[in-house]
Design a protein around this motif. Sequence first.
Motif, mmCIF file in Angstrom:
data_model
loop_
_atom_site.group_PDB
_atom_site.id
_atom_site.type_symbol
_atom_site.label_atom_id
_atom_site.label_comp_id
_atom_site.label_asym_id
_atom_site.label_seq_id
_atom_site.Cartn_x
_atom_site.Cartn_y
_atom_site.Cartn_z
ATOM 1 N N GLU A 207 57.750 78.068 51.048
ATOM 2 C CA GLU A 207 58.623 77.746 49.671
ATOM 3 C C GLU A 207 59.779 77.058 50.306
ATOM 4 O OE1 GLU A 207 60.341 76.812 46.250
ATOM 5 O OE2 GLU A 207 58.092 77.976 46.520
ATOM 6 N N SER A 208 60.160 77.578 51.588
ATOM 7 C CA SER A 208 61.844 76.427 52.086
ATOM 8 C C SER A 208 60.996 75.153 52.789
ATOM 9 C CB SER A 208 61.961 76.500 53.077
ATOM 10 O OG SER A 208 62.674 78.261 52.703
ATOM 11 N N SER A 209 59.078 75.173 53.182
ATOM 12 C CA SER A 209 58.612 73.291 53.331
ATOM 13 C C SER A 209 58.844 72.469 51.827
ATOM 14 C CB SER A 209 57.977 73.555 54.092
ATOM 15 O OG SER A 209 56.433 73.780 52.961
ATOM 16 N N ARG A 210 58.217 73.365 50.733
ATOM 17 C CA ARG A 210 58.234 72.748 49.606
ATOM 18 C C ARG A 210 59.323 71.586 49.321
ATOM 19 N NH1 ARG A 210 55.502 76.247 46.335
ATOM 20 N NH2 ARG A 210 53.449 76.119 47.282
ATOM 21 N N ARG A 211 60.517 73.052 48.955
ATOM 22 C CA ARG A 211 62.039 72.291 49.294
ATOM 23 C C ARG A 211 61.832 71.148 49.536
ATOM 24 N NH1 ARG A 211 66.339 72.968 50.519
ATOM 25 N NH2 ARG A 211 65.525 74.663 51.829
ATOM 26 N N ILE A 212 62.507 71.413 50.672
ATOM 27 C CA ILE A 212 62.310 70.084 51.743
ATOM 28 C C ILE A 212 61.299 68.891 51.817
ATOM 29 C CG2 ILE A 212 62.486 69.336 53.912
ATOM 30 C CD1 ILE A 212 63.161 71.934 55.059
ATOM 31 N N ALA A 213 60.607 68.746 51.371
ATOM 32 C CA ALA A 213 60.035 67.757 50.786
ATOM 33 C C ALA A 213 60.153 66.878 49.429
ATOM 34 C CB ALA A 213 57.463 68.335 50.643
ATOM 35 N N HIS A 214 60.222 68.067 48.535
ATOM 36 C CA HIS A 214 60.675 68.036 46.977
ATOM 37 C C HIS A 214 61.783 67.063 46.720
ATOM 38 C CE1 HIS A 214 61.995 69.051 43.268
ATOM 39 N NE2 HIS A 214 60.837 68.563 42.460
ATOM 40 N N ASP A 215 62.783 67.072 48.066
ATOM 41 C CA ASP A 215 64.079 67.071 47.744
ATOM 42 C C ASP A 215 63.856 65.100 48.175
ATOM 43 O OD1 ASP A 215 65.333 68.961 46.956
ATOM 44 O OD2 ASP A 215 66.217 69.680 48.875
ATOM 45 N N LEU A 216 63.322 64.990 49.412
ATOM 46 C CA LEU A 216 62.242 63.633 50.176
ATOM 47 C C LEU A 216 62.550 62.972 49.214
ATOM 48 C CD1 LEU A 216 61.255 64.242 53.588
ATOM 49 C CD2 LEU A 216 63.564 64.155 53.039
ATOM 50 N N LEU A 217 61.203 63.282 48.109
ATOM 51 C CA LEU A 217 60.969 62.579 47.487
ATOM 52 C C LEU A 217 59.944 63.396 46.285
ATOM 53 C CD1 LEU A 217 60.046 59.385 46.924
ATOM 54 C CD2 LEU A 217 57.940 60.574 47.783
ATOM 55 N N PRO A 218 60.442 63.533 45.253
ATOM 56 C CA PRO A 218 60.076 64.657 44.176
ATOM 57 C C PRO A 218 58.717 64.161 43.571
ATOM 58 C CG PRO A 218 62.610 63.597 43.599
ATOM 59 C CD PRO A 218 62.293 62.546 45.190
ATOM 60 N N PRO A 219 57.743 64.666 43.693
ATOM 61 C CA PRO A 219 56.472 64.563 43.616
ATOM 62 C C PRO A 219 56.257 64.342 42.320
ATOM 63 C CG PRO A 219 56.564 66.994 43.764
ATOM 64 C CD PRO A 219 58.109 66.234 44.307
ATOM 65 N N VAL A 220 57.168 64.924 41.210
ATOM 66 C CA VAL A 220 57.165 64.747 39.859
ATOM 67 C C VAL A 220 57.344 63.157 39.471
ATOM 68 C CG1 VAL A 220 59.970 64.669 39.412
ATOM 69 C CG2 VAL A 220 58.017 65.229 37.742
ATOM 70 N N LEU A 221 58.029 62.361 39.844
ATOM 71 C CA LEU A 221 58.934 60.978 39.725
ATOM 72 C C LEU A 221 57.702 60.437 40.504
ATOM 73 C CD1 LEU A 221 61.263 58.584 39.723
ATOM 74 C CD2 LEU A 221 60.902 58.723 42.036
ATOM 75 N N GLN A 222 56.773 60.467 41.690
ATOM 76 C CA GLN A 222 55.828 59.711 41.372
ATOM 77 C C GLN A 222 54.084 60.078 40.610
ATOM 78 O OE1 GLN A 222 54.284 60.418 45.422
ATOM 79 N NE2 GLN A 222 55.063 58.055 46.509
ATOM 80 N N LYS A 223 54.311 60.967 40.094
ATOM 81 C CA LYS A 223 53.363 61.513 38.841
ATOM 82 C C LYS A 223 53.662 61.140 37.767
ATOM 83 C CE LYS A 223 50.675 65.452 41.692
ATOM 84 N NZ LYS A 223 51.351 66.598 42.209
ATOM 85 N N PHE A 224 54.874 61.209 36.995
ATOM 86 C CA PHE A 224 55.445 61.652 35.686
ATOM 87 C C PHE A 224 56.662 60.626 35.336
ATOM 88 C CE2 PHE A 224 53.809 65.622 36.517
ATOM 89 C CZ PHE A 224 52.476 65.644 36.014
ATOM 90 N N GLY A 225 56.925 60.030 36.437
ATOM 91 C CA GLY A 225 57.678 58.579 36.027
ATOM 92 C C GLY A 225 59.038 59.391 36.050
ATOM 93 N N LEU A 226 59.979 58.241 35.608
ATOM 94 C CA LEU A 226 61.079 58.031 35.856
ATOM 95 C C LEU A 226 61.917 58.799 35.005
ATOM 96 C CD1 LEU A 226 63.946 57.168 36.946
ATOM 97 C CD2 LEU A 226 64.593 55.226 36.091
ATOM 98 N N LYS A 227 61.424 59.305 34.131
ATOM 99 C CA LYS A 227 62.169 60.015 32.633
ATOM 100 C C LYS A 227 61.462 61.807 33.081
ATOM 101 C CE LYS A 227 61.902 60.509 28.142
ATOM 102 N NZ LYS A 227 61.269 60.454 26.694
ATOM 103 N N ALA A 228 61.451 62.152 33.307
ATOM 104 C CA ALA A 228 60.540 63.347 34.000
ATOM 105 C C ALA A 228 60.999 63.473 34.984
ATOM 106 C CB ALA A 228 58.972 63.198 34.126
ATOM 107 N N ALA A 229 61.054 62.816 35.830
ATOM 108 C CA ALA A 229 62.103 63.445 37.142
ATOM 109 C C ALA A 229 63.846 63.024 36.790
ATOM 110 C CB ALA A 229 61.517 62.432 38.385
ATOM 111 N N VAL A 230 63.771 62.628 35.809
ATOM 112 C CA VAL A 230 65.844 62.814 35.525
ATOM 113 C C VAL A 230 65.999 64.050 34.754
ATOM 114 C CG1 VAL A 230 67.641 61.192 34.430
ATOM 115 C CG2 VAL A 230 66.264 60.254 35.672
ATOM 116 N N GLU A 231 64.676 64.118 33.711
ATOM 117 C CA GLU A 231 64.728 65.853 32.852
ATOM 118 C C GLU A 231 64.691 66.859 34.160
ATOM 119 O OE1 GLU A 231 62.900 64.147 28.685
ATOM 120 O OE2 GLU A 231 61.444 65.583 30.222
#
Lengths: 212, 262
Positions: free
Chosen positions: B117-141
């Motif tokens: 869970e921690s490693s997933r969170r660290i990776a997520h903090d570094l680059l939110p996967p949602v930004l890459q997959k679903f774009g800015l709107k989803a990421a900000v939401e």
Amino acid sequence: MTRFFKNLSYFATIILIINALLFLKSFAKESKAFKFFTLYLIAMSLTQLGMILFVILGEPNIFISSIYTVVQLILLSLFYGELIKNRLIYVFAGGLLCFMLVQYAMDPSLFFRYNSIGISLSQALLIGYSLIYFYRSISAKTPFIIVNVGVFIYLICSTLIFASGNLQYELSQQGYLLLLNLNIVFYLLFQCLVTFEWYTNYRTRKATKKLV
Amino acid sequence: MFENTDIISLILIALSFLLLMASALVIFFFLSRKKVINAELEKANMEISFQKEMLQATILTQEKERKRIAQDLHDAISSKLNIVSLNTNVLLEGGVEEEQSNEMLATILQISNTTLESSRRIAHDLLPPVLQKFGLKAAVEELTNDYNRAHEGLIQLSCDYEPESLDSKEELHVFRIVQELVNNSLKHGAATGISISLTSNPPSLSYSDNGVGFENTASAGKPGLGMKNIESRVALLGGQSNFESEAGNGIRFTLNNLRNGN
């Protein structure tokens, strides 16, 4: 004293011819403005030589001053037209040329006198171009700025001397000679500045040329 | 009728006067050109020093981020894996009672899960996967939802951003700016209400909070690393940003003209 100024006048002519040759050396490689200025130097050398030839022959040489005025107006206008890049320069120069043409057509005898008005107007126009070029050069490094200083100072001083040319019939020979000798001094200064320009900016053609 | 000498001296006086004026003009020209060129040189130097500052800020941010990642990895993963390896060693050596061994295996399983869970969170903090997959709107939401889950009604988001109004690099910059602003508001501004508005026609971002404002923070008057980071991202986007802040009145940040940079 007269002899000294006569030699000075020959000296100025020699420097003029040397300048023309120096500029001719890099004629092909340089800009259009450079080419027009070289043509101007060559034309001035030829008029100067013609002047001396007529003195030696003992013929009246005053009509050369008319040729000098017209050639100077055309070539320096082309020179400044290239530097300033404004079509109005050609329009004004063309207008003045037409005016002078009318002047000579109406009074052909003007050819054998000093055309004070024509000379003054044409030199005033060139002084104006030179001033505009100074203004353009304030915020940027531009070519031919030393030549511009020379043209500016020489034209301003010589305009007064040429404009008083017809006074030679009224003044004493000595008085008028004094003015002509002063003109030679100014011309020498002008030519020295031209040489200085060539020496600083065109002596060697480097990849990164530093303009003064 | 004038005497000859009078006329000559008159002409000579006029000539000297003209010469004087011409020389004065030439001197004036060279002096003003020197002044203008010096002023331009100064401007260029200022620009260079500004860029240097930006570069320094970027490097500092990078180092800070590396330190944070190192700390995260060390605290959340290395130390936990140490326990796992220790327990596994004890189990391998044998001679442990079944009850104890079962307990140890349960610990290993639990630690593995939290580490995962921690490693997933660290990776997520570094680059939110949602930004890459679903774009800015989803990421900000997603960002908004994450914060609102902890503090109800903390962030008000109004978003009519259409996907692909900006390219993915630009979206990342805008997202990082939002992230940094929210971080600043919570960390330095002690804000309890944040409003974010994101539009796509033309692409722009406006942000405000009700915190203590900029002048009240510890780094008063001196832009911190975070602000510099935002500045360099705005410069990369080629947009225009405006930052307003009053003591006690929160901050207002707007970002416009994003398309000018292209």
